[in-house]
Design a protein around this motif. Structure first.
Motif, mmCIF file in Angstrom:
data_model
loop_
_atom_site.group_PDB
_atom_site.id
_atom_site.type_symbol
_atom_site.label_atom_id
_atom_site.label_comp_id
_atom_site.label_asym_id
_atom_site.label_seq_id
_atom_site.Cartn_x
_atom_site.Cartn_y
_atom_site.Cartn_z
ATOM 1 N N GLY A 110 0.823 -1.214 0.000
ATOM 2 C CA GLY A 110 0.000 0.000 0.000
ATOM 3 C C GLY A 110 0.850 1.254 0.000
ATOM 4 N N MET A 111 0.487 2.191 -0.873
ATOM 5 C CA MET A 111 1.325 3.384 -1.072
ATOM 6 C C MET A 111 0.721 4.673 -0.513
ATOM 7 S SD MET A 111 3.004 2.637 -4.816
ATOM 8 C CE MET A 111 4.432 3.713 -4.622
ATOM 9 N N ASP A 142 -0.811 -1.018 -4.463
ATOM 10 C CA ASP A 142 -2.057 -0.260 -4.388
ATOM 11 C C ASP A 142 -1.716 1.209 -4.203
ATOM 12 O OD1 ASP A 142 -5.087 -0.172 -4.022
ATOM 13 O OD2 ASP A 142 -4.340 0.943 -2.285
ATOM 14 N N LYS A 181 -6.176 4.488 -8.185
ATOM 15 C CA LYS A 181 -7.559 4.924 -7.919
ATOM 16 C C LYS A 181 -7.778 6.285 -8.567
ATOM 17 C CE LYS A 181 -7.267 2.928 -3.302
ATOM 18 N NZ LYS A 181 -5.860 3.161 -2.940
ATOM 19 N N THR A 191 -13.687 1.642 -4.792
ATOM 20 C CA THR A 191 -13.224 1.642 -3.409
ATOM 21 C C THR A 191 -14.249 2.343 -2.536
ATOM 22 O OG1 THR A 191 -11.493 2.234 -1.845
ATOM 23 C CG2 THR A 191 -11.746 3.698 -3.741
ATOM 24 N N GLN A 229 -12.532 -2.106 -2.817
ATOM 25 C CA GLN A 229 -11.517 -2.000 -1.769
ATOM 26 C C GLN A 229 -12.165 -1.407 -0.516
ATOM 27 O OE1 GLN A 229 -7.567 0.659 -0.947
ATOM 28 N NE2 GLN A 229 -7.668 -0.323 -2.940
ATOM 29 N N LEU A 285 -4.480 -2.078 11.100
ATOM 30 C CA LEU A 285 -4.786 -0.844 11.851
ATOM 31 C C LEU A 285 -3.564 0.080 11.909
ATOM 32 C CD1 LEU A 285 -6.810 -2.386 14.829
ATOM 33 C CD2 LEU A 285 -7.736 -1.358 12.773
ATOM 34 N N GLY A 343 -0.580 -0.634 11.882
ATOM 35 C CA GLY A 343 0.517 -1.185 12.685
ATOM 36 C C GLY A 343 0.157 -1.324 14.160
ATOM 37 N N SER A 379 -2.162 7.229 9.558
ATOM 38 C CA SER A 379 -2.835 5.929 9.498
ATOM 39 C C SER A 379 -3.191 5.465 10.912
ATOM 40 C CB SER A 379 -1.910 4.928 8.801
ATOM 41 O OG SER A 379 -2.430 3.632 8.846
ATOM 42 N N TYR A 387 -7.002 4.785 12.547
ATOM 43 C CA TYR A 387 -7.497 3.513 13.103
ATOM 44 C C TYR A 387 -7.690 3.579 14.611
ATOM 45 C CZ TYR A 387 -6.659 2.073 8.380
ATOM 46 O OH TYR A 387 -6.702 1.998 7.016
ATOM 47 N N ILE A 415 -4.160 -5.400 1.600
ATOM 48 C CA ILE A 415 -3.178 -4.353 1.305
ATOM 49 C C ILE A 415 -2.484 -3.981 2.613
ATOM 50 C CG2 ILE A 415 -2.858 -2.044 0.345
ATOM 51 C CD1 ILE A 415 -5.754 -2.394 -0.862
ATOM 52 N N VAL A 416 -1.167 -4.040 2.622
ATOM 53 C CA VAL A 416 -0.416 -3.671 3.826
ATOM 54 C C VAL A 416 0.427 -2.439 3.492
ATOM 55 C CG1 VAL A 416 1.343 -4.384 5.485
ATOM 56 C CG2 VAL A 416 -0.383 -6.019 4.729
ATOM 57 N N GLY A 417 0.224 -1.388 4.233
ATOM 58 C CA GLY A 417 0.918 -0.129 3.979
ATOM 59 C C GLY A 417 2.428 -0.294 4.095
ATOM 60 N N HIS A 426 8.655 -4.876 6.504
ATOM 61 C CA HIS A 426 8.337 -6.118 7.218
ATOM 62 C C HIS A 426 8.233 -7.258 6.214
ATOM 63 C CE1 HIS A 426 7.329 -3.698 10.817
ATOM 64 N NE2 HIS A 426 6.888 -2.830 9.927
ATOM 65 N N ASN A 435 6.005 -10.668 6.718
ATOM 66 C CA ASN A 435 4.754 -10.796 5.970
ATOM 67 C C ASN A 435 4.809 -11.937 4.948
ATOM 68 O OD1 ASN A 435 3.737 -8.811 7.555
ATOM 69 N ND2 ASN A 435 4.044 -7.164 6.082
ATOM 70 N N TYR A 475 -16.635 7.725 5.203
ATOM 71 C CA TYR A 475 -16.184 8.804 4.318
ATOM 72 C C TYR A 475 -17.338 9.704 3.894
ATOM 73 C CZ TYR A 475 -11.743 6.350 3.806
ATOM 74 O OH TYR A 475 -10.536 5.759 4.049
HETATM 75 N N1 LIG Z 1 -9.356 2.987 -0.147
HETATM 76 C C1 LIG Z 1 -9.134 3.644 0.959
HETATM 77 O O1 LIG Z 1 -9.935 4.486 1.383
HETATM 78 C C2 LIG Z 1 -7.899 3.359 1.738
HETATM 79 C C3 LIG Z 1 -7.759 3.879 3.034
HETATM 80 C C4 LIG Z 1 -6.609 3.558 3.746
HETATM 81 C C5 LIG Z 1 -5.627 2.766 3.179
HETATM 82 N N2 LIG Z 1 -5.786 2.296 1.908
HETATM 83 C C6 LIG Z 1 -4.752 1.458 1.256
HETATM 84 O O2 LIG Z 1 -4.340 0.479 2.165
HETATM 85 C C7 LIG Z 1 -2.940 0.597 2.433
HETATM 86 C C8 LIG Z 1 -2.712 0.146 3.836
HETATM 87 O O3 LIG Z 1 -2.612 1.243 4.693
HETATM 88 P P1 LIG Z 1 -3.266 1.386 6.123
HETATM 89 O O4 LIG Z 1 -3.177 2.820 6.472
HETATM 90 O O5 LIG Z 1 -4.577 0.725 6.152
HETATM 91 O O6 LIG Z 1 -2.229 0.656 7.072
HETATM 92 P P2 LIG Z 1 -2.021 -0.875 7.500
HETATM 93 O O7 LIG Z 1 -1.732 -1.671 6.311
HETATM 94 O O8 LIG Z 1 -3.121 -1.289 8.405
HETATM 95 O O9 LIG Z 1 -0.703 -0.695 8.395
HETATM 96 C C9 LIG Z 1 0.520 -0.463 7.798
HETATM 97 C C10 LIG Z 1 1.607 -0.438 8.855
HETATM 98 O O10 LIG Z 1 1.622 -1.670 9.538
HETATM 99 C C11 LIG Z 1 2.924 -1.918 9.995
HETATM 100 N N3 LIG Z 1 3.279 -3.306 9.629
HETATM 101 C C12 LIG Z 1 3.255 -3.901 8.423
HETATM 102 N N4 LIG Z 1 3.623 -5.181 8.506
HETATM 103 C C13 LIG Z 1 3.927 -5.407 9.805
HETATM 104 C C14 LIG Z 1 4.375 -6.532 10.524
HETATM 105 N N5 LIG Z 1 4.613 -7.709 9.923
HETATM 106 N N6 LIG Z 1 4.591 -6.398 11.861
HETATM 107 C C15 LIG Z 1 4.376 -5.224 12.485
HETATM 108 N N7 LIG Z 1 3.918 -4.117 11.856
HETATM 109 C C16 LIG Z 1 3.698 -4.226 10.530
HETATM 110 C C17 LIG Z 1 3.864 -0.930 9.336
HETATM 111 O O11 LIG Z 1 4.258 0.019 10.325
HETATM 112 P P3 LIG Z 1 5.725 0.730 10.325
HETATM 113 O O12 LIG Z 1 5.857 1.332 8.985
HETATM 114 O O13 LIG Z 1 5.582 1.758 11.408
HETATM 115 O O14 LIG Z 1 6.727 -0.334 10.619
HETATM 116 C C18 LIG Z 1 3.007 -0.295 8.271
HETATM 117 O O15 LIG Z 1 3.331 1.058 8.045
HETATM 118 C C19 LIG Z 1 -2.612 2.034 2.071
HETATM 119 O O16 LIG Z 1 -1.267 2.232 1.745
HETATM 120 C C20 LIG Z 1 -3.496 2.234 0.876
HETATM 121 O O17 LIG Z 1 -2.895 1.651 -0.276
HETATM 122 C C21 LIG Z 1 -6.908 2.579 1.194
#
Ligand SMILES: NC(=O)c1ccc[n+]([C@@H]2O[C@H](COP(=O)([O-])OP(=O)(O)OC[C@H]3O[C@@H](n4cnc5c(N)ncnc54)[C@H](OP(=O)(O)O)[C@@H]3O)[C@@H](O)[C@H]2O)c1
Length: 324
Positions: free
Chosen positions: A23-24, A55, A81, A147, A168, A200, A202, A223, A227, A276-278, A286, A290, A323
């Motif tokens: 996830g970007m 993503d 998107k 999405t 999504q 969430l 992280g 992020s 969450y 999707i993992v950010g 990670h 992962n 949203y």
């Molecule tokens: N469509 C939408 O409205 C929407 C909204 C939100 C997100 N998204 C998409 O979803 C993606 C995911 O983002 P998200 O904000 O939801 O965050 P997330 O994926 O829930 O969390 C990402 C964070 O989790 C931590 N992490 C990852 N793997 C880990 C592991 N194995 N152990 C411990 N920590 C781990 C990392 O933290 P650290 O970097 O601090 O290590 C990473 O920055 C986004 O990039 C985007 O592409 C879409």
């Protein structure tokens, strides 16, 4: 390196994707400063480990440019998107947006275009989707997805005969709204779910186990702030700590991490194609942990005893309603 069996899945008939997408959103600001050269180098490490699916979005800062700079077309799957501000959805408006993403990503055809809409009272989302479907026919988009659409609107779109391959949505052990209506509708209509918020930000990890409730200043990324609000709506920090403790016990039984269990749990849900993992490119990664998700098998019912919070469907509404 190749990922363990189960690491990839067919997508929309003609693509193969990694079931953990990178996830970007994390490059768009508010998650730490991103250096473009380091970010592209970090992308190569994901790619080499088998995490070839990305993503992104038109509004995630430099994300589309980074994908363009990274290259490897044909070897990566880049799912962007379009999140337009409200306004007329003419062919010219829609096509200009798609052309901009194609230019930035240096590709003739977008692998997947995921469309977002802010206000269902404004039915012009159907105009936009019809133009996007035409652009798919014209070869500028390979597949059309959504999405944050709710189940009701998915049904409206299906009734208009517009073919959609994915939606999504937020889906985690805290936010389980997709299990209520969305997943069944998707399974019935050949639509798959790509999930976010599954970790969430992280917070679903050992790093937060046993810690006192964080204040806003303790949360390092937007992020995590997003969450934390979801945890509050779900049941609060004490209940979340009980969830983390339960997940830790499960993780220990498997010699795994909490994050691995949390991802596996959602990957195993009906209609879910990928989680999707950010990725904070060039700041933290990670990859090895992962990759271990694909070697982890949870027993049936193993997570049934985890604490359950409030019904977020009642509190917030269906997928994406936060949203609107
Ligand atoms: N469509 C939408 O409205 C929407 C909204 C939100 C997100 N998204 C998409 O979803 C993606 C995911 O983002 P998200 O904000 O939801 O965050 P997330 O994926 O829930 O969390 C990402 C964070 O989790 C931590 N992490 C990852 N793997 C880990 C592991 N194995 N152990 C411990 N920590 C781990 C990392 O933290 P650290 O970097 O601090 O290590 C990473 O920055 C986004 O990039 C985007 O592409 C879409």
């Amino acid at each position: 390196m190749t990922l363990a069996e189960g690491g990839r899945i067919g997508f929309a008939g003609d693509l193969s994707i990694c079931r953990i997408l990178n996830g970007m959103w994390q490059v768009s600001g508010g998650h730490g400063r991103i250096d473009p050269a380091r970010a592209v180098a970090a992308m190569a490490a994901y790619h080499a480990a088998g995490f070839t699916t990305w993503d992104l979005a038109d509004h995630y800062g430099p994300a589309e440019d980074l994908v363009g700079a990274f290259g490897h077309r044909g070897e990566i799957q880049a799912f962007t998107k379009w999140v337009p501000p409200p306004g007329p959805m003419t062919r010219a408006v829609v096509e200009a947006a798609i052309d901009r993403s194609r230019r930035r990503m240096r590709t003739d055809r977008l692998d997947l275009l995921q469309f977002h809409w802010w206000d269902y009272a404004d039915a012009r989302y159907l105009d936009a989707l019809k133009h996007l479907a035409d652009l798919r026919e014209a070869g500028k988009i390979r597949h059309l997805g959504l999405t944050n659409f709710d189940t009701e609107r998915l049904a409206v779109i299906a009734a208009h005969g517009i073919r959609i391959v994915s939606n999504q949505v937020q889906y985690s052990l805290v936010d389980q709204r997709p299990a209520q209506r969305m997943a069944a509708f998707c399974a019935e209509h050949g639509i798959v779910l790509l999930t976010y918020g599954t970790l969430l930000g992280g917070l679903l990890s050992e790093a937060w186990l046993g810690r006192p409730e964080p204040g806003r200043a303790d949360l390092a990324t937007v992020s995590q702030q997003k969450y934390m609000r979801m945890i509050d709506a779900w049941g609060g920090w004490d209940l979340f700590q009980r969830l983390l403790a339960g997940l830790k016990a499960t993780a220990d039984r498997h010699g795994a991490s909490i994050a691995r269990v949390a991802i596996r749990a959602i990957l195993d849900r009906p209609a879910v194609a990928g989680v999707i993992v950010g990725a904070r490119l060039g700041i933290a990664e990670h990859i090895a942990d992962n990759a271990g998700v694909f070697g982890l098998a949870l027993d049936a019912g193993e997570l049934d005893g985890l604490p359950r919070g409030r019904d977020l469907m009642q509190a917030i509404g269906d997928c994406g309603d936060e949203y609107r």
